[in-house]
Design a protein around this motif. Structure first.
Motif, PDB file in Angstrom:
ATOM      1  N   ALA A   1       0.863  -1.198   0.000  1.00  0.00           N
ATOM      2  CA  ALA A   1       0.000   0.000   0.000  1.00  0.00           C
ATOM      3  C   ALA A   1       0.888   1.232   0.000  1.00  0.00           C
ATOM      4  N   VAL A   2       0.263   2.391  -0.188  1.00  0.00           N
ATOM      5  CA  VAL A   2       1.002   3.645  -0.036  1.00  0.00           C
ATOM      6  C   VAL A   2       0.188   4.620   0.805  1.00  0.00           C
ATOM      7  N   THR A   3       0.930   5.458   1.496  1.00  0.00           N
ATOM      8  CA  THR A   3       0.335   6.645   2.085  1.00  0.00           C
ATOM      9  C   THR A   3       0.674   7.784   1.137  1.00  0.00           C
ATOM     10  N   VAL A   4      -0.330   8.427   0.587  1.00  0.00           N
ATOM     11  CA  VAL A   4      -0.087   9.577  -0.280  1.00  0.00           C
ATOM     12  C   VAL A   4      -0.424  10.831   0.517  1.00  0.00           C
ATOM     13  N   TYR A   5       0.563  11.712   0.669  1.00  0.00           N
ATOM     14  CA  TYR A   5       0.337  12.925   1.458  1.00  0.00           C
ATOM     15  C   TYR A   5      -0.345  13.981   0.599  1.00  0.00           C
ATOM     16  N   CYS A   6      -1.213  14.729   1.214  1.00  0.00           N
ATOM     17  CA  CYS A   6      -1.955  15.753   0.474  1.00  0.00           C
ATOM     18  C   CYS A   6      -2.427  16.826   1.450  1.00  0.00           C
ATOM     19  N   ILE A   7      -3.022  17.860   0.940  1.00  0.00           N
ATOM     20  CA  ILE A   7      -3.613  18.880   1.812  1.00  0.00           C
ATOM     21  C   ILE A   7      -5.054  18.484   2.075  1.00  0.00           C
ATOM     22  N   VAL A   8      -5.444  18.539   3.337  1.00  0.00           N
ATOM     23  CA  VAL A   8      -6.852  18.349   3.655  1.00  0.00           C
ATOM     24  C   VAL A   8      -7.320  19.664   4.267  1.00  0.00           C
ATOM     25  N   TYR A   9      -8.478  20.157   3.801  1.00  0.00           N
ATOM     26  CA  TYR A   9      -8.916  21.463   4.281  1.00  0.00           C
ATOM     27  C   TYR A   9     -10.412  21.468   4.567  1.00  0.00           C
ATOM     28  N   ASN A  10     -10.805  22.376   5.411  1.00  0.00           N
ATOM     29  CA  ASN A  10     -12.205  22.532   5.787  1.00  0.00           C
ATOM     30  C   ASN A  10     -12.869  23.520   4.839  1.00  0.00           C
ATOM     31  N   LYS A  11     -13.914  23.048   4.161  1.00  0.00           N
ATOM     32  CA  LYS A  11     -14.493  23.858   3.087  1.00  0.00           C
ATOM     33  C   LYS A  11     -15.216  25.109   3.598  1.00  0.00           C
ATOM     34  N   THR A  12     -15.656  25.057   4.866  1.00  0.00           N
ATOM     35  CA  THR A  12     -16.319  26.270   5.368  1.00  0.00           C
ATOM     36  C   THR A  12     -15.315  27.287   5.894  1.00  0.00           C
ATOM     37  N   LEU A  13     -14.191  26.815   6.418  1.00  0.00           N
ATOM     38  CA  LEU A  13     -13.209  27.739   6.994  1.00  0.00           C
ATOM     39  C   LEU A  13     -12.263  28.300   5.930  1.00  0.00           C
ATOM     40  N   VAL A  14     -11.972  27.478   4.902  1.00  0.00           N
ATOM     41  CA  VAL A  14     -11.050  27.926   3.846  1.00  0.00           C
ATOM     42  C   VAL A  14     -11.894  28.248   2.615  1.00  0.00           C
ATOM     43  N   LYS A  15     -11.995  29.541   2.335  1.00  0.00           N
ATOM     44  CA  LYS A  15     -12.912  29.966   1.267  1.00  0.00           C
ATOM     45  C   LYS A  15     -12.361  29.609  -0.105  1.00  0.00           C
ATOM     46  N   LYS A  16     -11.071  29.856  -0.291  1.00  0.00           N
ATOM     47  CA  LYS A  16     -10.485  29.609  -1.612  1.00  0.00           C
ATOM     48  C   LYS A  16      -9.745  28.278  -1.568  1.00  0.00           C
ATOM     49  N   LYS A  17     -10.126  27.363  -2.445  1.00  0.00           N
ATOM     50  CA  LYS A  17      -9.529  26.036  -2.436  1.00  0.00           C
ATOM     51  C   LYS A  17      -8.010  26.147  -2.517  1.00  0.00           C
TER      52      LYS A  17
ATOM     53  N   GLY B   1     -19.622  12.574   5.149  1.00  0.00           N
ATOM     54  CA  GLY B   1     -20.245  13.857   4.874  1.00  0.00           C
ATOM     55  C   GLY B   1     -19.612  15.049   5.554  1.00  0.00           C
ATOM     56  N   ALA B   2     -18.425  14.878   6.123  1.00  0.00           N
ATOM     57  CA  ALA B   2     -17.757  16.003   6.770  1.00  0.00           C
ATOM     58  C   ALA B   2     -17.422  17.064   5.727  1.00  0.00           C
ATOM     59  N   PRO B   3     -17.458  18.336   6.124  1.00  0.00           N
ATOM     60  CA  PRO B   3     -17.238  19.419   5.147  1.00  0.00           C
ATOM     61  C   PRO B   3     -15.756  19.607   4.821  1.00  0.00           C
ATOM     62  N   ILE B   4     -15.099  18.558   4.350  1.00  0.00           N
ATOM     63  CA  ILE B   4     -13.675  18.687   4.041  1.00  0.00           C
ATOM     64  C   ILE B   4     -13.405  18.174   2.640  1.00  0.00           C
ATOM     65  N   ASP B   5     -12.244  18.546   2.147  1.00  0.00           N
ATOM     66  CA  ASP B   5     -11.827  18.033   0.835  1.00  0.00           C
ATOM     67  C   ASP B   5     -10.313  17.905   0.829  1.00  0.00           C
ATOM     68  N   ILE B   6      -9.814  17.160  -0.162  1.00  0.00           N
ATOM     69  CA  ILE B   6      -8.368  17.011  -0.251  1.00  0.00           C
ATOM     70  C   ILE B   6      -7.843  17.620  -1.530  1.00  0.00           C
TER      71      ILE B   6
END
Lengths: 340, 368, 573
Positions: free
Chosen positions: A141-157, A241-246
């Motif tokens: 397997a791999v762990t792929v590192y990325c940015i995870v952010y909160n869509k309500t707190l961070v307005k600009k992706k 359904g958490a308001p986050i994205d990667i």
């Protein structure tokens, strides 16, 4: 023998996706069937791995369905280095230890050096040669590192690495206590650039997490706005359904996870059989289902789809020394972050 | 060893730790059937230890202990009967009433432990014992709700119910207040006489000892100092320690001048004295002992013969109703006299003090 | 014929003393010895060949060490001071004043013990997290200013939560001494024209000093070795104390292999500390008991009238329950009903679901962890109750050899962090594979038996010193054989205290995390490690659901313990 027939069917199913001729498949099937037959007379093999017990159970259940005669027990040990330590410790004391071990590249290198990994002819069991390192460790397997952010707190992706250093997020950035991501990144950026970056990240007064999983949860909860997390650890809250994205990074650091048979294994045939299954397309999909991480080297996995086209960077297993050096340096820096 | 003795303790010794002072040394006593026998002495004199050795709660280092025909302990023969197999009952200083049992259960316990009688008979015996100590109506009371005096009675009932050959009492009155102590002392006296029980009693209170006991063993620093009936111990002590421990007393240095068949003449700082009985040879220094209540106070005009009579001046007086305590000066010496209030003198009066020759004793000097 | 009875008795005492020394040596000394040896091995494995001093120099010349130690000390002192102040105030209000509803408060005052510190820590990160914490959100909304007002991820936050976690124990240690100050001294002081406050300051407090000092010392040591709250609150903000440092060396070492050698070297620190503290503690303990003995016979003094102060007093006690029980429980319950971690807000009510709780009951692993937890707690509680009884009986009632050493050894585990004890036991049982406890619940039972023995033997010592030896002697003089004395007198008198010890250990063994997390292996996942696993693998909501059920079990155990100690009198920490 009906049992043998059953095993053969499982073996053929396992191999059905391999790009080899029918004759080739038959050869592998024979090898796996005889391995399974040997496994049937062995004690249950113990698998040291750091997923949660319930995740391990899910994987074991699928394996048991494929090979009912071979018994594997999952033992959940916190952290890859915890697993490596346990194996080393137990082997040195001459106590019973794991048969199957799944750990990261750094730990695999350590255990290789300590001669605690048994050679196995994995390719003979039909595993893709790309997955197998030096007849010993199999890419799992791999762990792929990325940015995870909160869509309500961070307005600009967020777009990439620089967003983690954005002063507006000072005190609201999260990172893993262990700087594995940046140590892998050093292969692409070089030590100086990575160190400079890490210093700036520490100046953001980040919140530290024991793993990337609680980091993702904290982003979901809104305790931090964004963080340097990982793909597979961010999926569970996202699925719920958490308001986050990667956001994938350029380049994307990656840490591989390997499985192997311990040299002190008491059930080596079961161990080899399990790893052959775990790292086959059928097994790896199950593993990914349970833990959200699989190997990109198997096309059927979601991880492969995520990684496809990403500029990834990682220190290979046969050249982990620079990684280890930078990793240690960075960990010492974290340890010395001044307490307010 | 007297064959009539019920309990005989022979040359018993006990040391609690290697190298420490002996708690009891070379202790020999006989207790007769039906006797009230008291071990008296200041705290730490070994009286309680002696009792515990008899009870078997401690093991002696040497000696022999026998109860009737049974050898309880014999160091030489390696005999040591365990406490619960000795036919001895005991009342403890703290009463040791078991808090998780009712009054009746406490009293029943010894009978049940010994496995004697049927259940109905046991209860009858226990009730009889409670009745004897005046607790008949308390049998179902939880023992945690008893007053000190009531606990004391339960402890007594528990000791008498099993009708042991010997009853040991370890300072049973010391935790009671004065009024209750007097009452319980009287009850104890009556009870012992009624039951005819053989009792070994431990106390540091000489009044208690004298009122209750047939005989008293006076102890000091682990050793037996004197043994006898209360009258003898009080009137004719063998040592200055014994004299002082049993009651207020004067001790004056005295030199023996002559010894004759009827008595001796001794020289003191306030004059020569005749003393009955002969205990010493002429020329040696001894202690003259006389108790204040034996000093007679008479008016200066008294016509009594002048032997043992001295002129003195009252320095102070303390009136306490029934009695008066005078302090009188004979030259440079002070003497106390305790009289009834039938005739009284005032401070500054000159009186004659008479020291009866029968009440003056000579004691050895060594432990003054 | 020379074998006289005194000699037999002495031989029996020597045998009993020897047996106790062996058991305690095995439970306490052996693990410490192993750690010391590990400190000098090249890879920190006690049985590998070779000797090195590198770990010792690494550990003690580490430039971060002074800061680590000062941080640990600040944390322990702060938390113990807060706990003692809360405990003392509670003890005063509930034992000495005419505060309204005292009976209710007294019955409820130990309920916070049912809240595992780990969960208290988690709950407070939800309540006081800089951005999602309810209090911070509310303050932000009222003031319109964004930003953390109170940040739980700070040293003072850690001290606050640990102080709350220790407060019930401090109350239990102080309630009896505070309540027992004799009336004679009180009345004498009143006759000297001293007002209530002056009496409290000039008479009560000085009399209580030994009890307070003993309590403060126990709380301080607890603060030095505690793991869960520093792990939950301290690590995210990089406030590391010794116990989390040790955990880090084992689980997140700078290199891939755990730094066992350095952990071994750090054990020197604790062993040194232990020797000093245990000696001091025993002296304080003896003195505290002497005071109680003097005042124990006095009448209970009449309560101090609070008058108008009763309103702030009631407010304080309600606040105490709010901070230690109600608010944390509500936060956990909220989290357990969410699909993913989120702040407490009415906007999110639509998200609530019971699926985490259903998953708990449908999860075979959770069921087996519950069974393991109960087994471990049951076995550890029984082992501690029996061993503590034997230790107390030997120390108080015999004249056998080594009584002082046995007493000290039984108190020693107080100052050994559970994380460190766990590591030592791994080494011991990896080597002694003839005793197959490694990776089973038994190794956790052994760790707990050592960890909770100081509590057990202290409580038993207390009861034993209150039971007059004449109670046993009176039974012997009533013709009862030793077995009957044990059965009819000693056991009934000890049972309530033994029950209280048993239930206390049972409850603590259910909630403890530090040793099980080190010893986690094949067949010994317990509720607390399962919960920790879910929390760390990013399933805080499932962790919260498990926590709720753990609290339910613990509440029942705590109530049982409280009832048992009521009957047993003073079986306190």
């Amino acid at each position: 023998m009906t049992d043998f027939g059953m095993t053969r069917r499982s073996a053929l199913a396992l191999l059905s996706t391999l790009p080899v001729s029918f004759i080739g498949r038959e050869v592998f099937a024979q090898a796996i069937a005889s391995l399974a037959e040997r496994a049937a007379s062995e004690d249950p093999a113990v698998w040291y791995e750091s997923s949660r017990p319930d995740q391990g159970d899910q994987v074991i259940a699928a394996f048991a369905k494929a090979f009912p005669k071979a018994k594997v027990r999952h033992e959940s040990i916190p952290g890859g280095n915890g697993v490596a330590a346990r194996v080393t410790q137990e082997s040195m004391a001459g106590a019973r230890t794991a048969d199957i071990v799944t750990v990261g590249g750094g730990e695999t290198t350590q255990l290789l050096k300590a001669n605690l990994i048994a050679p196995q002819d994995f390719e003979a069991y039909g595993l893709d040669p790309k997955l197998v390192f030096s007849k010993r460790a199999v890419h799992t397997a791999v762990t792929v590192y990325c940015i995870v952010y909160n869509k309500t707190l961070v307005k600009k992706k967020p777009a990439g690495w620089d967003d983690l250093l954005d002063p507006q997020y000072k005190g609201e950035v999260g990172t893993w206590v262990r700087a594995a991501a940046l140590a892998e990144l050093s292969r692409a950026w070089g030590e100086d650039k990575v160190m400079a970056y890490y210093n700036k990240l520490l100046a953001q007064e980040p919140m530290f997490f024991n793993s990337a999983a609680p980091l993702a949860q904290s982003v979901a909860a809104g305790e931090i706005a964004l963080g340097l997390g990982s793909y597979h650890n961010s999926l569970p809250p996202m699925k719920k359904g958490a308001p986050i994205d990667i956001v994938p990074l350029d380049p994307s650091p990656m840490s591989s996870v390997f499985s192997f048979v311990a040299s002190k294994a008491r059930s080596p045939a079961t161990a080899a059989l399990f790893i052959s299954w775990l790292c086959s397309p059928a097994g790896n999909v199950v593993y990914e289902e349970a833990t959200d991480r699989g190997t990109p080297l198997i096309a059927a996995t979601k991880t492969a789809k995520f990684v496809a086209g990403l500029p990834t960077t990682e220190w290979p297993l046969d050249n982990k020394e620079p990684y280890a050096a930078i990793f240690e340096k960075m960990n010492r820096m974290v340890a010395n972050v001044t307490v307010k | 060893m007297s064959e009539a003795a019920l309990l005989s303790v022979e040359r018993v010794a006990k040391r609690y730790a290697e190298g420490s002072a002996a708690a009891v040394e070379d202790m020999t006593i006989d207790v007769r059937e039906g006797e009230f026998f008291t071990l008296l002495g200041p705290s730490g004199c070994g009286k309680s230890t002696t009792l515990r050795l008899v009870a078997g709660l401690e093991s002696p280092d040497a000696g022999r202990i026998r109860l009737a025909q049974t050898v309880l302990f014999d160091a030489a023969k390696g005999v040591n009967v365990q406490s619960h197999k000795r036919d001895i009952a005991m009342v403890f200083q703290s009463y040791a009433i078991w808090p998780h049992m009712s009054v009746l259960e406490n009293v029943l316990f010894p009978l049940e432990s010994l496995g004697r009688y049927g259940r109905a008979e046991r209860i009858a015996l226990a009730r009889a014992a409670l009745d004897r100590v005046g607790l008949a109506q308390f049998e179902h009371r939880s023992s945690t709700l008893l007053s000190g005096g009531q606990q004391q009675r339960v402890a007594l009932a528990r000791a008498i119910v099993r009708q042991a050959r010997l009853v040991l009492l370890d300072e049973p009155l010391s935790n009671l207040d004065t009024a209750l102590r007097d009452q319980m002392r009287d009850e104890l006296f009556v009870l012992q006489k009624q039951l005819g029980a053989t009792v070994v009693y431990v106390t540091h209170d000489q009044d208690e000892a004298m009122q209750l006991s047939d005989r008293i063993a006076l102890m000091r620093s682990g050793k037996l100092v004197d043994l006898g009936d209360p009258r003898r111990l009080y009137l004719e002590p063998r040592s200055a320690f014994g004299a002082k421990f049993l009651g207020r007393t004067h001790l004056h240095r005295a030199k023996v001048r002559e010894v004759s068949g009827t008595g001796s003449v001794v020289q003191t700082t306030f004059g020569d004295l005749m003393i009955d009985g002969v205990r010493a040879s002429a020329g040696i220094d001894m202690l003259l002992m006389i108790r204040p209540e034996h000093v007679e106070v008479e008016p200066q005009s008294s016509t009594r013969p002048s032997a043992n009579s001295f002129e003195a001046r009252i320095v102070s007086m303390r009136f306490s109703g029934r009695t008066v305590l005078y302090e009188a000066a004979i030259g440079g010496e002070r003497l106390e006299a305790l009289t009834t209030s039938s005739r009284m003198f005032e401070q500054g009066d000159v009186v004659r003090l008479h020291l009866p020759s029968s009440r003056c004793r000579l004691l050895p000097l060594e432990d003054a | 014929m020379k074998a006289s009875a005194p000699a037999t008795r002495r031989a029996g005492e020597w045998a009993a003393g020897g047996a106790l020394l062996l058991v305690l040596g095995y439970l306490v000394v052996l693990p410490l010895l192993i750690l010391v040896v590990a400190a000098f091995r090249p890879h920190g494995f006690p049985f590998e060949p070779g000797v090195t001093f590198a770990h010792v120099t690494n550990a003690f010349l580490d430039p971060g060490l002074p800061r680590l130690i000062s941080g640990t000390l600040t944390f322990a002192i702060g938390a113990s001071a807060l706990a003692v102040m809360l405990g003392l105030l509670l003890a005063f209000l509930l034992e000495r004043t005419d505060m309204p509803w005292r009976g209710v408060w007294r019955a409820a005052v130990v309920l916070p013990m049912a809240m595992p510190p780990m969960l208290l820590g988690i709950a407070w990160t939800l309540l006081l997290g800089p951005r999602i914490g309810v209090f911070n959100v509310m303050l932000s909304e009222w003031t319109g200013v964004r930003g953390p007002f109170l940040n739980i991820y700070s040293l003072s936050g850690m001290i606050f939560v640990e102080g709350l976690a220790l407060a019930p124990s401090a109350y239990l240690m102080l309630a009896a001494p505070v309540g027992n100050i004799g009336s004679a001294m009180q009345e004498a002081a009143a006759m000297s024209a001293a007002g209530p406050l002056r009496r409290w300051l000039k008479i009560d407090l000085p009399l209580l000093t030994p009890a307070i000092a003993a309590c403060a010392l126990v709380m301080f040591v607890a603060g030095l070795v505690v793991f869960d709250i520093p792990a939950i609150i301290g690590v995210p903000s990089k406030i590391i104390v010794l116990s989390t440092h040790i955990y880090g060396l084992a689980h997140n070492p700078p290199e891939s292999l755990p730094r066992y050698g350095e952990i071994g070297a750090l054990s020197f620190l604790f062993i040194g500390l232990l020797v000093g503290l245990v000696a001091l503690y025993q002296r304080l303990g003896a003195r505290a008991q002497r005071y109680v003995a003097i005042t124990g016979r006095g009448w209970r003094s009449s309560p101090v009238p609070l008058r108008a102060w009763k309103y702030p007093a009631v407010a304080f006690v309600i606040l105490y329950f709010l901070l230690t029980v109600a608010a944390p429980f509500a936060a956990l319950l909220w989290t357990s009903l969410l699909p993913y971690q989120a702040r407490i807000s009415p906007d999110l009510i639509g998200l609530l679901t019971v699926s985490n709780h259903l998953a708990f009951f449908g999860n075979a692993r959770a069921i087996s962890a519950t069974i393991h937890s109960l087994e471990v707690a049951l076995l550890a509680a029984s082992a501690v109750a029996v061993l503590a009884f034997l230790v107390a009986a030997y120390v108080n009632r015999s004249r056998g050899p080594g009584r002082r050493i046995i007493d000290l050894l039984a108190a020693a585990p107080l100052a050994i962090p559970g994380v460190m004890m766990g590591m030592a036991l791994i080494f011991v049982y990896l080597t002694f594979d003839w005793l197959p406890v490694y990776g089973t619940i038994w190794i956790i039972v052994l760790a707990f038996a050592a960890e909770y023995l100081p509590f057990g033997s202290r409580a038993m010592n207390g009861v034993m010193s209150q039971l007059h030896p004449e109670l046993e002697e009176a039974a012997r003089m009533s013709g009862a054989a030793p077995s009957r004395v044990l059965r009819k007198i000693l056991l009934p008198l000890f049972l309530p205290a033994a029950m209280a010890v048993w239930l206390w250990v049972f409850a603590h063994a259910l909630r403890a995390l530090s040793a099980p997390v080190m010893l986690q292996g094949r067949d010994n996942i317990v509720l607390s490690t399962l919960l920790w696993g879910y929390w760390n693998s990013g399933e805080p909501t499932i962790a919260a659901a498990i926590g709720i059920w753990l609290i339910v079990i613990l509440t029942l155990a705590t109530i049982g313990w409280r009832l048992a100690s009521r009957r047993g009198g003073a079986a306190h920490v």
